[in-house]
Design a protein around this motif. Structure first.
Motif, short mmCIF file in Angstrom:
data_model
loop_
_atom_site.label_atom_id
_atom_site.label_comp_id
_atom_site.label_asym_id
_atom_site.label_seq_id
_atom_site.Cartn_x
_atom_site.Cartn_y
_atom_site.Cartn_z
N ILE A 281 0.86 -1.19 0.00
CA ILE A 281 0.00 0.00 0.00
C ILE A 281 0.89 1.22 0.00
O ILE A 281 1.90 1.28 0.72
N ALA B 258 -1.13 -3.35 6.15
CA ALA B 258 -1.24 -4.60 5.39
C ALA B 258 -0.57 -5.70 6.19
O ALA B 258 0.62 -5.62 6.49
N LYS C 99 -0.56 -10.94 2.24
CA LYS C 99 -1.16 -10.93 0.91
C LYS C 99 -1.05 -12.32 0.29
O LYS C 99 -0.12 -13.08 0.55
N THR D 115 -4.06 -0.89 -5.03
CA THR D 115 -3.37 -2.18 -4.97
C THR D 115 -3.85 -3.17 -6.03
O THR D 115 -3.13 -4.10 -6.38
N ILE E 6 -7.97 2.02 -1.46
CA ILE E 6 -6.88 1.04 -1.34
C ILE E 6 -7.03 -0.06 -2.38
O ILE E 6 -6.03 -0.51 -2.97
N LEU F 209 -9.89 -7.05 -0.51
CA LEU F 209 -9.49 -6.82 0.88
C LEU F 209 -10.21 -7.77 1.83
O LEU F 209 -11.41 -8.03 1.67
N VAL G 277 -3.89 2.42 8.37
CA VAL G 277 -4.17 1.02 8.11
C VAL G 277 -2.85 0.28 7.94
O VAL G 277 -1.82 0.89 7.65
N LEU H 242 -6.06 -6.67 5.71
CA LEU H 242 -5.85 -5.28 6.11
C LEU H 242 -6.35 -5.06 7.54
O LEU H 242 -7.49 -5.39 7.86
#
Length: 583
Positions: free
Chosen positions: A95, A107, A110, A137, A133, A141, A105, A119
């Motif tokens: 991010i 991350a 992933k 990205t 976001i 999410l 926020v 997140l």
């Protein structure tokens, strides 16, 4: 983390057209966890939901833990144990750094198949943030809920330090733009256009933001013959944070002078200016800037002036209950003079502005003369003294008296003329607050007499004197200290106080206090109302020793006794009290 439950329909998270409350705020009201009045009061005008959460926790309406648990149960997302997060295993650069700081926020992980990003958020109802976001990205999410205070600390820990930023600067890397702005930024038509090159700008901003986050009071930019260093003063102690290349000293100095609206071509004389760091629409920090020509370049000191320190309330300053009551009784008087004394950096300005903030009501006319005004407060008429232009403390006071003031604050009584006008104002129906540089309360009265003020005028105008010092507050990691009884008695404890009902504590050291054992500072006070007997001693020519003896007989604790009480309470250490009260 708990298992994921039903995700609410997006329509449930959109704001009701009849209210400005966010989805989480509205849910708190609907579930009777927060009153609608409190929710509206905590909602900022810029619509930043995390700002709402900060307001709720700062006002102690709900704890960060309560909010996170409620959000998890209501919106059906898992609750994150922030303590279990390993910073070294977080995905890097997923991010944009601006979005991380802007929306607070993190991350956590992933997956590429499917393309999902986990997140950590504090408010799961802010769909606009998540859309932003997702767009940046290109990933779907999966949300988990974190406590807002712990999430903010996690964001800070994942950000680069000043030293890392300096390394990037030295390597010529382009740094991501920060979500802050300096109010002094203007288009400058100067030959030093390279001052505005982005790495220098962002490096200085990083220094300022980190100093604010560390609770620093001053930042020192210091050039020497063979090196250049930057130090910050935290809890009264200077710490080095960076050593930029010596070749950058001119660029750093010029950049700071530009944002402070100073003359960058003038390097032979000291200059004073101001600038403002805008952190968000609802938060900004003022800096008072002072330059000083030295042998190897200009030393610059930036004093951090946080207006919120004046609105903390008298309870946060460290007054004992009886001292607090004496102060409140004095400022409730319609006229008279209140003096705050102590050395530079002892917190006199914050004490004065705390009193002014209590008095700052619609029906009260307040005027201040300062050199310069350090804290801006709405509703108070503040004047900067400018002696070169003929605007002195004395001339400002004369002007105030023609403007029907109720309360007058004089930054410092430096001469007989200012003292006499202040006293006359106190005798003619005005409440006057000011400062003097003296060691304790009794010597303040003698200092006024030595300045040439008639004893009768002192006795009839001064109603209360507060002497103060700032001692470092022990961190929560404090540990019991083994101090011999002889040392405790020598410090000033009475033998009857050395029982088993308390124990002295000393510094230990942890990550929170960065190993120092201290976090924040607390005031140590000597609050001395001027009684009829003290007024009689002044009138009859008594000295400071006579005044001190009578004050002690009336139950006024001197600075050492007040400090020892803080030791008994476990607030600070004995060595800290001895250091700040060693007259």
């Amino acid at each position: 983390m708990t298992g994921r439950r039903r995700r609410p329909d997006e329509r449930e998270m959109t704001a009701n057209p009849q209210t400005a409350l966010s989805g989480l705020a509205r849910a708190l009201v609907q579930k009777n966890r927060l009153s609608e009045t409190d929710a509206v009061a905590c909602t900022t005008g810029d619509g930043a939901t995390n700002a709402f959460l900060h307001e709720v926790t700062q006002r102690k309406l709900l704890s960060a833990r309560d909010i996170a648990t409620f959000a998890s149960e209501t919106f059906g997302y898992p609750l994150l144990n922030v303590a279990a997060v390993d910073l070294n295993h977080l995905p890097k650069n997923v991010i944009d750094a601006n979005l991380v700081r802007k929306h607070q926020v993190i991350a956590l992980s992933k997956r590429t198949n499917p393309n999902h990003l986990t997140l950590a958020v504090a408010d799961p109802s802010n769909m606009r943030v998540f859309d932003e976001i997702r767009f940046q990205t290109g990933m779907q999410l999966e949300l988990v809920i974190a406590e807002i205070d712990k999430l903010v600390k996690l964001v800070e820990q994942t950000g680069s330090s000043v030293r890392e930023t300096l390394e990037n600067l030295s390597m010529g890397d382009e740094l991501g733009a920060m979500e802050v702005a300096l109010e002094g930024d203007v288009e400058e038509d100067t030959s030093a256009s390279d001052v505005d090159d982005a790495p220098i700008v962002r490096f200085i901003q990083k220094v300022l933001v980190d100093a604010i986050n560390d609770g620093a009071s001053d930042i020192h930019f210091e050039p020497y013959e063979k090196y250049y260093r930057i130090r910050v003063r935290t809890d009264g102690i200077l710490h080095e944070v960076a050593q930029p290349p010596l070749a950058l000293r001119e660029k750093i100095a010029s950049r700071i002078k530009i944002i402070s609206r100073l003359d960058i071509s003038e390097k032979r004389i000291p200059q004073d200016g101001r600038t403002k760091l805008v952190l968000s629409r609802s938060k900004s920090i003022d800096f008072r800037v002072s330059t000083l020509p030295t042998l190897h370049g200009e030393k610059i000191v930036m004093r951090i002036l946080d207006s919120s320190s004046a609105t903390l309330g008298v309870d946060a300053l460290g007054y004992e209950p009886d001292q607090k009551q004496m102060l409140l009784d004095a400022i409730a008087r319609p006229y008279g003079m209140i003096l705050v004394t102590g050395p530079t950096g002892s917190g006199k300005t914050v004490s004065l502005y705390t009193c002014l903030n209590i008095l700052n009501k619609t029906g009260v006319n307040i005027s201040t003369a300062e050199d310069p005004a350090e804290i801006n407060l709405a509703g108070i008429n503040q004047v900067n003294v400018n002696e070169r232009a003929g605007l002195t403390f004395a001339s400002a006071l004369r002007a105030f008296l023609r403007q029907d003031p109720d309360v007058i604050m004089v930054g410092e009584i430096r001469d007989l003329e200012t003292a006499e006008i202040s006293i006359k104002a106190a005798q003619t129906g005005h409440l006057v607050l000011s400062t003097l540089h003296t060691n304790d309360a009794p010597t303040t009265l003698e200092r006024l007499k030595n300045m040439g003020v008639a004893p009768f005028n002192i006795a009839s105008s001064v109603i209360l004197i507060t002497a103060q010092r700032l001692a470092r507050r022990l961190c929560s990691c404090k540990k019991p200290a083994n101090i011999p009884i002889e040392s405790l008695l020598q410090a000033g404890f009475r033998s009857d106080e050395l029982d088993d009902s308390w124990r002295p504590y000393g510094p230990a050291g942890c990550d929170r206090c960065k190993g120092s054992g201290y976090k924040g500072r607390v005031g140590i006070y000597q609050v001395m109302p001027v009684s009829e007997e003290l007024a009689r001693i002044i009138m009859t020519g008594g000295n400071s020793m006579d005044i001190a003896a009578q004050a002690e007989a009336e139950g006024v604790s001197d600075l050492r006794r007040s400090g020892l009480l803080k030791v008994r309470q476990g607030v600070t250490s004995l060595e800290e009290v001895l250091a700040v009260t060693n007259e």
